[in-house]
Design an enzyme around this catalytic site. Structure first.
Site, PDB file in Angstrom:
ATOM      1  N   ASP A   1       0.863  -1.188   0.000  1.00 15.10           N
ATOM      2  CA  ASP A   1       0.000   0.000   0.000  1.00 15.10           C
ATOM      3  C   ASP A   1       0.894   1.232   0.000  1.00 15.10           C
ATOM      4  O   ASP A   1       1.709   1.410   0.908  1.00 15.10           O
ATOM      5  CB  ASP A   1      -0.893  -0.043   1.254  1.00 15.10           C
ATOM      6  CG  ASP A   1      -1.960   1.035   1.238  1.00 15.10           C
ATOM      7  OD1 ASP A   1      -1.898   1.919   0.367  1.00 15.10           O
ATOM      8  OD2 ASP A   1      -2.834   0.996   2.106  1.00 15.10           O
TER       9      ASP A   1
ATOM     10  N   ASP B   1      -3.149   2.267  -5.796  1.00 13.80           N
ATOM     11  CA  ASP B   1      -1.977   2.277  -4.912  1.00 13.80           C
ATOM     12  C   ASP B   1      -1.909   1.071  -3.983  1.00 13.80           C
ATOM     13  O   ASP B   1      -1.242   1.118  -2.967  1.00 13.80           O
ATOM     14  CB  ASP B   1      -1.932   3.573  -4.111  1.00 13.80           C
ATOM     15  CG  ASP B   1      -2.941   3.587  -2.986  1.00 13.80           C
ATOM     16  OD1 ASP B   1      -4.026   2.992  -3.160  1.00 13.80           O
ATOM     17  OD2 ASP B   1      -2.646   4.168  -1.944  1.00 13.80           O
ATOM     18  N   GLU B   2      -2.597  -0.005  -4.337  1.00 10.92           N
ATOM     19  CA  GLU B   2      -2.554  -1.212  -3.502  1.00 10.92           C
ATOM     20  C   GLU B   2      -2.434  -2.452  -4.373  1.00 10.92           C
ATOM     21  O   GLU B   2      -3.250  -2.657  -5.269  1.00 10.92           O
ATOM     22  CB  GLU B   2      -3.850  -1.339  -2.685  1.00 10.92           C
ATOM     23  CG  GLU B   2      -3.876  -0.567  -1.393  1.00 10.92           C
ATOM     24  CD  GLU B   2      -5.200  -0.787  -0.688  1.00 10.92           C
ATOM     25  OE1 GLU B   2      -5.336  -1.811  -0.002  1.00 10.92           O
ATOM     26  OE2 GLU B   2      -6.100   0.057  -0.856  1.00 10.92           O
TER      27      GLU B   2
HETATM   28 MG   LIG Z   1      -2.446   3.999   0.187  1.00 11.05          MG
END
Ligand SMILES: [Mg+2]
Lengths: 155, 407
Positions: free
Chosen positions: B9, B102-103
């Site tokens: 993350d 973003d993961e």
């Molecule tokens: Mg994040």
């Protein structure tokens, strides 16, 4: 209206800081020192790229020292384009800034903003910030009706 | 040998992405503003410390954090960096799932026989910082649910590998059960009478009880909490961060019923888009642009990821009410699905209350429209917009460029 610009101290040569007594205008943001040029400061100054070098010059006619110059710090892009300054033999300059301030909102500036440099009767340089109507985004962000003419970017 | 799952993350991703190209923003309080410039959609840890949250209007944010620097969003750039990051992770793992911008989830494999998985996670994290300039946190564990929970405990810039049951139990005991996505509010309240408050309480509960209280999805989470992987890593194209539909109202609108009709039209268009990408959303936003300038935005979160008209209609009604300004004249309206999840079989979010009747109705509507033309079956509310539907030009959307957020 854009009422201040901030420029990283690292971008300003020591001689300029000394010559214009900018020490009192140094602020720290997130551990980095920057010089803030406020319209309200006395004297009001702006860092500009002019004649191939970085200079610090008087911002507008805030003290009404010059009767033939408008007593503000801004001019409109349309006014410049209409040639209303031409009698003053203005020169285009770049106002250098890392951040600009409009209505209390600091926004990031990629390169700088457009300025108009004229001279007083005594030959002293004076710079005006050139403005245009805010984009929708900038107006929502800052609630300002006018924004500086930014170089190489649109907010 | 046990296979381990890593969850990656990025830390305050949009801000970090801005810092990659504008290093002067490093260590400063930074807020990235949304599509209209009205709200903070991402904030740096420095700005978070001042009380600015995701969704805070800029006007409140500048009062909380006057030294903050505000930046216009650039999703294109964020996408570029996201792909770069995905590419880097792909060099470390044969199986990477793009969970969101973003993961990622990926199979954690030791980089070197003499290296352990904690060292591997640290090495990948450090490499991403060096190669892409992005700080991330990585959690490694036996299942996705565990990996995601543990990476959260490591933020920011952490590398956490939890490989032993004792270590898992120790951490699970410190995490409230509401840390698991999808377990909040009513579901947490259902667990409380049984003394289930921490993630460990849930893991230690009887699986049949969990199944009864939280349905099959809850049971699957229970299995994952106990180290049994249920959902595999799915290496496939990612969902978008957000999808939107909307635009100009073709003039001034000051009647609430007409504004509502537009909102419903855009909800129907948005559903087409969600279906096309096989995603559902857990949040719906309605943004209204006003003639006097400026815009207002209402956001509603939806407990279960959905692409169904009745769910989204309920959400849109509340969102529009939040964005509504009495007696003002509107000129633009956008409907946005802002929290996307994969359409089917996706972990952590699928607490679906099955509703076969409504699903069947939605399918029938889609089938009729596919056969007889777009909007042939549509909500009666949109009858307030006769001109829009009479004009064939409106069957095409100028901004229907798939893969782009429409603004
Ligand atoms: Mg994040």
């Amino acid at each position: 209206m854009c009422t201040a610009v901030a420029l990283a101290l690292s971008e300003l040569p020591d001689e300029l800081v000394l010559a214009h007594d900018l020490g009192v205008r140094i602020h720290t943001r997130g551990g980095e020192k920057e010089v803030r040029f406020y319209w309200r400061a006395a004297p009001a100054l702006l860092p500009v790229w002019w004649n191939g070098g970085l200079k610090v010059v008087k911002w507008g006619n805030w003290d009404r020292a010059e009767r033939k110059l408008p007593p503000t710090g801004w001019t409109w892009q349309t006014t410049v384009e209409a040639g209303r300054w031409s009698a003053m033999e203005p020169e285009p300059v770049e106002i250098l800034a890392t951040y600009g301030l409009s209505n209390g909102v600091w926004f990031r500036v990629q390169q700088g903003m457009r300025g108009l440099l004229v001279r007083t009767r005594g030959g002293e340089p004076v710079v005006y910030m050139i403005c245009e109507p805010s984009t929708r985004y900038f107006r929502v962000m800052t609630r300002a009706e006018w924004m500086p003419v930014l170089i190489g970017e649109v907010i | 040998m046990t296979a381990f799952v890593a969850h990656l993350d990025a830390d305050c991703f949009y801000v970090s992405a801005e810092r990659v190209r504008h290093p002067d923003l490093i260590d400063k309080a930074v807020g990235v503003l949304g599509n209209n410039g009205a709200c903070v959609i991402a904030k740096s840890y420095e700005m978070k410390a001042r009380g600015v949250k995701t969704g805070t209007p800029i006007w409140d944010a500048k009062a909380l954090c006057p030294e903050g620097v505000y930046v216009k969003r650039d999703f294109y750039w964020y996408e570029v960096l996201s792909r770069k990051m995905l590419g880097i992770v792909g060099t470390f793992s044969p199986k990477v799932e793009y969970y969101s911008i973003d993961e990622f989830f990926f199979r954690a494999e030791r980089l070197h026989p003499r290296q352990n998985l904690h060292q591997t996670a640290t090495a990948i994290r450090d490499h991403i910082l060096e190669a892409a300039g992005l700080p991330v946190t990585i959690g490694v564990a036996r299942t996705r649910t565990l990996a995601k929970l543990f990476s959260d405990t490591g933020k920011p810039f952490g590398a956490v590998a939890v490989l032993e049951r004792d270590h898992e139990r120790e951490l699970l005991a410190t995490l409230p059960v509401t840390e698991i996505s999808g377990i909040a509010g009513r579901r947490a309240a259902r667990l409380a009478p049984y003394g289930i408050r921490s993630c460990l309480d849930l893991a230690d509960a009887d699986g049949r009880l969990v199944n009864r209280l939280l349905t099959k999805t809850g049971y699957e989470i229970w299995l994952e909490l106990n180290g049994t992987p249920v959902t595999p890593i799915r290496p496939e194209r990612p969902p978008h961060k957000a999808l939107g539909r909307g635009g100009s109202l073709m003039g001034n609108v000051d009647q609430p019923v007409v504004l509502w009709a537009w909102a419903v039209r855009h909800v129907e268009r948005l559903i087409e888009e969600l279906n096309y990408h096989n995603v559902r959303t857990t949040a719906l936003a309605v943004e209204v642009g006003w003639k006097t300038g400026g815009s207002t935005c209402g956001v509603v979160s939806i407990p279960t990821p959905t692409d169904r008209f009745d769910d989204l209609l309920d959400a849109a009604r509340v969102a529009l009410r939040r964005a509504f300004v009495p007696y003002a004249t509107a000129t633009h309206l956008h409907v946005l699905a802002t929290e996307l999840r994969r359409g089917k079989g996706f972990q952590l979010s699928l607490f679906d209350t099955p509703d076969p009747k409504k699903d069947a109705a939605a399918q029938a509507k889609a089938a009729v429209n596919a056969r007889h033309g777009r909007f042939k079956v549509r909500s009666g509310v949109t009858l307030y917009l006769p001109a829009v539907y009479a004009d064939p030009a409106n069957n095409f959307d100028i901004c229907d460029v798939r893969g782009k957020i429409c603004f």
